[in-house]
Write a protein that holds these residues in place. Structure first.
Motif, mmCIF file in Angstrom:
data_model
loop_
_atom_site.group_PDB
_atom_site.id
_atom_site.type_symbol
_atom_site.label_atom_id
_atom_site.label_comp_id
_atom_site.label_asym_id
_atom_site.label_seq_id
_atom_site.Cartn_x
_atom_site.Cartn_y
_atom_site.Cartn_z
ATOM 1 N N HIS A 1 1.170 -30.962 -94.563
ATOM 2 C CA HIS A 1 1.265 -31.910 -93.442
ATOM 3 C C HIS A 1 0.095 -31.660 -92.497
ATOM 4 C CE1 HIS A 1 2.877 -28.369 -91.513
ATOM 5 N NE2 HIS A 1 3.690 -28.253 -92.554
ATOM 6 N N SER A 2 0.153 -32.297 -91.332
ATOM 7 C CA SER A 2 -1.013 -32.267 -90.445
ATOM 8 C C SER A 2 -1.322 -30.859 -89.908
ATOM 9 C CB SER A 2 -0.788 -33.234 -89.277
ATOM 10 O OG SER A 2 0.451 -32.961 -88.667
ATOM 11 N N VAL B 1 0.064 -42.865 -102.531
ATOM 12 C CA VAL B 1 1.080 -43.709 -101.882
ATOM 13 C C VAL B 1 0.442 -44.601 -100.806
ATOM 14 C CG1 VAL B 1 3.362 -43.710 -100.762
ATOM 15 C CG2 VAL B 1 2.724 -41.820 -102.264
ATOM 16 N N GLY B 2 -0.685 -44.190 -100.302
ATOM 17 C CA GLY B 2 -1.315 -44.876 -99.162
ATOM 18 C C GLY B 2 -1.672 -46.320 -99.477
ATOM 19 N N ILE B 3 -1.656 -47.130 -98.437
ATOM 20 C CA ILE B 3 -2.109 -48.520 -98.616
ATOM 21 C C ILE B 3 -2.762 -48.988 -97.318
ATOM 22 C CG2 ILE B 3 0.240 -49.441 -98.226
ATOM 23 C CD1 ILE B 3 -0.720 -51.538 -100.445
ATOM 24 N N THR C 1 8.263 -49.856 -105.147
ATOM 25 C CA THR C 1 9.234 -49.758 -104.053
ATOM 26 C C THR C 1 10.252 -50.898 -104.144
ATOM 27 O OG1 THR C 1 7.559 -48.681 -102.722
ATOM 28 C CG2 THR C 1 9.435 -49.590 -101.532
ATOM 29 N N ARG D 1 4.984 -35.515 -94.730
ATOM 30 C CA ARG D 1 6.387 -35.088 -94.602
ATOM 31 C C ARG D 1 7.215 -36.127 -93.844
ATOM 32 N NH1 ARG D 1 5.706 -30.347 -89.985
ATOM 33 N NH2 ARG D 1 4.052 -31.425 -88.865
ATOM 34 N N SER D 2 6.896 -37.400 -94.044
ATOM 35 C CA SER D 2 7.681 -38.439 -93.366
ATOM 36 C C SER D 2 9.071 -38.516 -93.992
ATOM 37 C CB SER D 2 6.985 -39.793 -93.479
ATOM 38 O OG SER D 2 7.056 -40.270 -94.809
ATOM 39 N N ILE E 1 -0.464 -39.733 -96.738
ATOM 40 C CA ILE E 1 -0.983 -39.278 -95.440
ATOM 41 C C ILE E 1 -1.165 -40.435 -94.468
ATOM 42 C CG2 ILE E 1 -2.747 -37.817 -94.379
ATOM 43 C CD1 ILE E 1 -3.870 -37.225 -97.090
ATOM 44 N N GLY E 2 -1.524 -41.584 -95.002
ATOM 45 C CA GLY E 2 -1.828 -42.711 -94.118
ATOM 46 C C GLY E 2 -3.250 -42.677 -93.585
ATOM 47 N N LYS E 3 -4.182 -42.060 -94.358
ATOM 48 C CA LYS E 3 -5.599 -42.017 -93.950
ATOM 49 C C LYS E 3 -6.461 -42.481 -95.129
ATOM 50 C CE LYS E 3 -5.617 -38.892 -90.122
ATOM 51 N NZ LYS E 3 -4.231 -38.568 -89.900
ATOM 52 N N THR F 1 10.594 -45.652 -102.428
ATOM 53 C CA THR F 1 9.216 -45.308 -102.818
ATOM 54 C C THR F 1 9.180 -44.000 -103.622
ATOM 55 O OG1 THR F 1 8.354 -46.517 -100.923
ATOM 56 C CG2 THR F 1 6.866 -44.942 -101.948
#
Ligand code: NAD
Length: 283
Positions: free
Chosen positions: A188-189, A228-230, A265, A165-166, A208-210, A140
């Motif tokens: 990051h969080s 990047v989120g989906i 990806t 920061r994954s 972030i994933g949000k 990715t």
């Protein structure tokens, strides 16, 4: 008007380049094969695995499918990985994540031979990436670098802010932007003043994933925004971590969701498989 970075077109161009490279290898008598291992029947994983098989078929890579039951033990999975490590006809090994909770992901990733780790998750490949040595790059973030380069967006000297920061997105993304001579900040969080830090960015990468968290007030006028989120919304449509409608009017370029980072990806996975074919065949 902001440039819409076309991940569909760019990923197609990469897949066509890979296809041509595979044809050339085939002419030299070299076949490329990717082992795709799925444990359990998680529907989202099944979709990803299917898309990877389709991409393999398109570029001419043979996919070896291993669909294992949910109750597969860690030992059984390790034995399969070991068998594929030793099989000279298999160039790449991909274990679809997440794995069932009784199997330790890090143990499995560490067991894959680094020369077949086409996902770029093995610590040896992560280390090589950090110190600029050859190896597989995590797909990715490598795809995002390609999106930027092929859209003529320069990275050198730019303020790059990565949110997230994954191990599979944020950290390798930061390392690759640094490698391209960006000035990189990772948020990051626990980051304080997130908006202020993001507003410094010439290039803002959001992982972030949000859903739709990043609105226009996080973005500097003229910035490049990579989402990047989906996420699948209640109305079944897809959206990213960026609130596209509010950010679009103020940025200079943006990736849409879908059709931005997503298709890159798999394209980069195909690219890594060809690299692996060349490496294992000592070309
Ligand atoms: P993750 O959950 O592992 O990491 C999220 C990161 O965001 C964490 O490092 C966390 O510190 C940070 N974060 C969480 N809340 C925050 C907040 N309020 N402020 C600042 N930072 C915050 O997620 P991931 O695996 O890196 O994936 C991120 C997103 O990208 C997800 O939506 C995922 O579905 C998507 N994704 C897409 C692709 C693709 O191919 N397009 C690939 C991988 C992941």
């Amino acid at each position: 008007m902001a440039q819409i970075i076309d991940g569909k077109a760019i990923s197609q161009a990469i897949k066509d380049e890979v296809k041509a490279a595979v044809e050339k290898l085939n002419k030299d008598g070299i076949e490329i094969a990717l082992a795709v291992i799925q444990v359990g029947d998680d529907p989202a994983s099944a979709v990803y695995v299917n898309n990877k098989k389709k991409a393999c078929a398109y570029v001419g890579i043979r996919s070896l499918a291993y669909e294992l039951p949910e109750k597969t033990s860690e030992e059984e999975l390790l034995a399969l990985v070991q068998k594929l490590n030793e099989d000279p006809s298999c160039n790449g090994i991909l274990v679809q994540l997440p794995l069932p909770s009784h199997i330790r992901e890090d143990v499995i990733i560490n067991a894959i031979a680094p020369s077949k780790d086409v996902d770029g998750f093995h610590p040896a490949n992560v280390g090589s990436m950090l110190i600029g040595q050859p190896g597989f790059l995590s797909c990715t973030p490598a795809g995002i670098i390609q999106l930027l380069k092929r859209s003529n967006i320069s990275i050198a000297g730019k303020e790059c802010v990565v949110i997230g920061r994954s191990n599979i997105v944020g950290k390798p993304m930061a390392a690759l932007l640094l490698r391209e001579n960006g000035t990189v900040t990772v948020c990051h969080s626990k980051t304080q003043n997130l908006k202020e830090v993001c507003k410094r960015a010439d290039i803002l990468v959001v992982a972030i994933g949000k859903p739709k968290m990043i609105t226009a007030d996080y973005v500097k006028e003229g910035a490049v925004v990579i989402d990047v989120g989906i996420h699948r919304m209640d109305n079944k449509k897809l959206c990213g971590d960026v609130d596209y409608d509010s950010v679009f009017p103020i940025c200079s370029a943006i990736t849409p969701v879908p059709g931005g980072v997503g298709p890159m990806t798999i394209a980069m996975l195909m690219y890594n498989c060809v690299l692996s074919g060349k490496e294992n065949s000592a070309i």
